[in-house]
Design a protein around this motif. Structure first.
Motif, PDB file in Angstrom:
ATOM      1  N   THR A   2       0.533  -1.338   0.378  1.00  0.00           N
ATOM      2  CA  THR A   2      -0.018   0.089   0.038  1.00  0.00           C
ATOM      3  C   THR A   2       0.890   1.178   0.400  1.00  0.00           C
ATOM      4  O   THR A   2       2.179   1.278   0.488  1.00  0.00           O
ATOM      5  N   ALA A   3       0.545   2.019   0.027  1.00  0.00           N
ATOM      6  CA  ALA A   3       1.098   3.852  -0.587  1.00  0.00           C
ATOM      7  C   ALA A   3       2.045   3.965   0.333  1.00  0.00           C
ATOM      8  O   ALA A   3       1.432   4.610   2.036  1.00  0.00           O
ATOM      9  N   PRO A   4       3.352   3.796   0.587  1.00  0.00           N
ATOM     10  CA  PRO A   4       4.115   4.362   2.087  1.00  0.00           C
ATOM     11  C   PRO A   4       3.840   5.818   1.729  1.00  0.00           C
ATOM     12  O   PRO A   4       4.066   6.621   1.397  1.00  0.00           O
ATOM     13  N   ARG A   5       3.761   6.215   3.025  1.00  0.00           N
ATOM     14  CA  ARG A   5       3.924   8.016   3.687  1.00  0.00           C
ATOM     15  C   ARG A   5       5.392   8.202   3.893  1.00  0.00           C
ATOM     16  O   ARG A   5       5.457   7.641   5.313  1.00  0.00           O
ATOM     17  N   VAL A   6       5.662   8.415   3.105  1.00  0.00           N
ATOM     18  CA  VAL A   6       7.584   9.876   3.606  1.00  0.00           C
ATOM     19  C   VAL A   6       6.492  11.019   3.650  1.00  0.00           C
ATOM     20  O   VAL A   6       5.983  11.655   3.287  1.00  0.00           O
ATOM     21  N   VAL A   7       7.829  10.997   4.708  1.00  0.00           N
ATOM     22  CA  VAL A   7       8.337  12.786   5.187  1.00  0.00           C
ATOM     23  C   VAL A   7      10.075  13.474   4.976  1.00  0.00           C
ATOM     24  O   VAL A   7      10.333  12.586   5.161  1.00  0.00           O
ATOM     25  N   VAL A   8       9.852  13.364   3.865  1.00  0.00           N
ATOM     26  CA  VAL A   8      11.993  14.125   3.808  1.00  0.00           C
ATOM     27  C   VAL A   8      11.266  15.585   4.342  1.00  0.00           C
ATOM     28  O   VAL A   8      10.782  16.703   4.733  1.00  0.00           O
ATOM     29  N   ALA A   9      12.686  15.647   4.811  1.00  0.00           N
ATOM     30  CA  ALA A   9      13.181  17.496   5.519  1.00  0.00           C
ATOM     31  C   ALA A   9      14.584  17.743   4.803  1.00  0.00           C
ATOM     32  O   ALA A   9      15.164  17.015   4.986  1.00  0.00           O
ATOM     33  N   GLY A  10      14.334  18.596   4.140  1.00  0.00           N
ATOM     34  CA  GLY A  10      16.019  18.909   3.575  1.00  0.00           C
ATOM     35  C   GLY A  10      15.724  20.583   2.958  1.00  0.00           C
ATOM     36  O   GLY A  10      15.974  21.073   2.119  1.00  0.00           O
ATOM     37  N   GLY A  11      15.571  21.168   4.244  1.00  0.00           N
ATOM     38  CA  GLY A  11      15.395  22.190   3.772  1.00  0.00           C
ATOM     39  C   GLY A  11      16.183  23.640   3.275  1.00  0.00           C
ATOM     40  O   GLY A  11      17.483  23.724   3.306  1.00  0.00           O
ATOM     41  N   HIS A  12      15.833  25.141   3.356  1.00  0.00           N
ATOM     42  CA  HIS A  12      16.587  26.338   3.450  1.00  0.00           C
ATOM     43  C   HIS A  12      17.294  26.816   1.859  1.00  0.00           C
ATOM     44  O   HIS A  12      17.207  27.622   0.960  1.00  0.00           O
ATOM     45  N   SER A  13      18.318  26.104   1.669  1.00  0.00           N
ATOM     46  CA  SER A  13      18.754  26.366   0.682  1.00  0.00           C
ATOM     47  C   SER A  13      19.366  25.391  -0.475  1.00  0.00           C
ATOM     48  O   SER A  13      18.503  24.037  -0.030  1.00  0.00           O
ATOM     49  N   ALA A  14      19.213  25.043  -2.014  1.00  0.00           N
ATOM     50  CA  ALA A  14      18.786  24.784  -2.530  1.00  0.00           C
ATOM     51  C   ALA A  14      19.881  23.199  -2.884  1.00  0.00           C
ATOM     52  O   ALA A  14      19.618  22.757  -3.404  1.00  0.00           O
ATOM     53  N   GLY A  15      20.637  23.644  -2.165  1.00  0.00           N
ATOM     54  CA  GLY A  15      21.619  22.504  -1.900  1.00  0.00           C
ATOM     55  C   GLY A  15      21.702  21.873  -1.505  1.00  0.00           C
ATOM     56  O   GLY A  15      22.057  20.271  -1.467  1.00  0.00           O
ATOM     57  N   HIS A  16      20.195  21.278  -0.076  1.00  0.00           N
ATOM     58  CA  HIS A  16      19.544  20.820   0.506  1.00  0.00           C
ATOM     59  C   HIS A  16      17.958  20.138  -0.172  1.00  0.00           C
ATOM     60  O   HIS A  16      17.968  18.821  -0.214  1.00  0.00           O
TER      61      HIS A  16
END
Length: 369
Positions: A2-16
């Motif tokens: 079933t659909a995996p529920r994923v949270v991604v965290a990589g903000g602020h700069s374009a490099g992240h």
């Protein structure tokens, strides 16, 4: 599954943000039903870049972190507590099954909120010198991935940096003529691409533009991407001279890569990864700040023979004329460096990471059943 529920965290700069979104795209290609939510803050580029890639964005309070585990970090408990609480509310609301972090302001709150909920944590570090959030996270999980070998993180496996398919699937020879025509370059003759990143680089701009006459005299065409806030003055040449084109910004960099034979640029992690993936040799000019971190990003491809390294203080018109022009006018040497650069690349990092995350979700479901 079933659909995996994923949270991604990589903000602020374009490099992240860029590797975060590239990973998310790869996950969607492998599992189209995946529910992916991005954490971000009002600081930086989160509210611009993430929605543009088509992913829901949840904002949490920013917690800028020092790059060292020192007293300054200990002075941020209140802000960090509020951010962790906000991140936890998002994880609960979307019923997250895994948190995938790429560093930056939002990563540490996401890691801590995931740990409290016993969720799998997957860490990716793009830089040769890890930031504090990923150094702490590497102590919480065994799912740790890096751009290159030798990065000092516990449990780390080197896979490269998630890149866009437009880059990893680029056939430079096939697109070369069309790309050169797009920019108004000639089909034959070496092309030097000049860029200092999204904002440009004053040292690079000044050194290459000062050498414009010498470059033209040796048959070298130039595609000079100055950065949108910079103005570069280039002496007028004869109409029969090879073109020296100055543009503030290029939206679709795959065309610039296809048009070029060699690049002179900064050595940010994403730049190094993209050029290696497409097999473009380069002269890397590390930003002379942050303890020489950019130098570390370039060292693997330089060691492989696919690039040169020149200090910012040493880059000037004389270096261009004495060192770079003889290289640009030697097709055999360019070809050899291109092959070595390509061998140092890792074009499948996005898929490798996405498969690992899907495996982590499956393992969590099995253990919960």
């Amino acid at each position: 599954m079933t659909a995996p529920r994923v949270v991604v965290a990589g903000g602020h700069s374009a490099g992240h943000i860029e590797p975060t979104m590239n990973f998310a795209d790869a996950l969607r290609r492998l599992e189209p039903t995946a529910e992916i939510t991005a954490l971000g803050t009002v600081r930086g580029l989160d509210t611009t870049l993430i929605p543009a890639r088509g992913y829901p964005l949840e904002l949490i309070p920013p917690v800028p972190l020092p790059r060292k585990l020192d007293r300054v970090l200990l002075q941020t408990p209140g802000r960090l507590r509020d951010s962790v609480l906000a991140a936890g509310m998002v994880l609960d609301r979307v019923r997250a099954e895994v948190v995938v972090g790429f560093g930056g302001y939002v990563a540490l709150p996401a890691y801590l909120a995931a740990r409290k909920r016993d969720l799998p944590i997957v860490v990716h570090e793009a830089n040769a010198r890890p930031g504090v959030a990923n150094r702490l996270a590497a102590r919480m999980t065994t799912h740790v991935f890096t751009a290159a070998p030798g990065v000092r993180l516990a449990h780390a496996t080197a896979i490269g940096i998630p890149l866009r398919p437009a880059i990893t699937g680029l056939d430079r020879p096939a697109l070369r003529d069309a790309a050169r025509q797009r920019f108004g370059l000639r089909p034959d003759g070496p092309v030097l691409m000049v860029t200092g990143g999204s904002q440009g680089a004053r040292t690079i701009n000044a050194a290459v533009s000062a050498a414009a006459s010498a470059l033209r005299a040796n048959g070298v065409q130039v595609l000079h991407i100055t950065g949108p806030q910079n103005v570069v003055e280039v002496p007028d040449g004869d109409p029969s001279d090879p073109p020296y084109l100055v543009v503030p910004y290029v939206e679709e960099m795959q065309y610039a890569y296809a048009a070029a034979d060699f690049v002179i640029c900064r050595s940010g992690a994403m730049t190094c990864a993209e050029l290696a993936a497409v097999g473009l040799p380069a002269a890397y000019v590390p930003l002379p700040l942050r303890g020489g971190e950019q130098r570390l990003n370039a060292e693997p491809v330089v060691a492989a023979g696919g690039a040169l390294l020149v200090d910012d203080a040493d880059l000037d018109q004389a270096w261009i004329e004495a060192t770079l022009i003889p290289l640009l006018t030697d097709p055999e040497r360019i070809a050899a460096m291109s092959a070595r650069a390509s061998a140092a690349g890792a074009p499948d990092a996005d898929v490798v990471l996405a498969r690992h995350v899907l495996t982590a979700v499956a393992e969590r479901r099995r253990s919960a059943s």
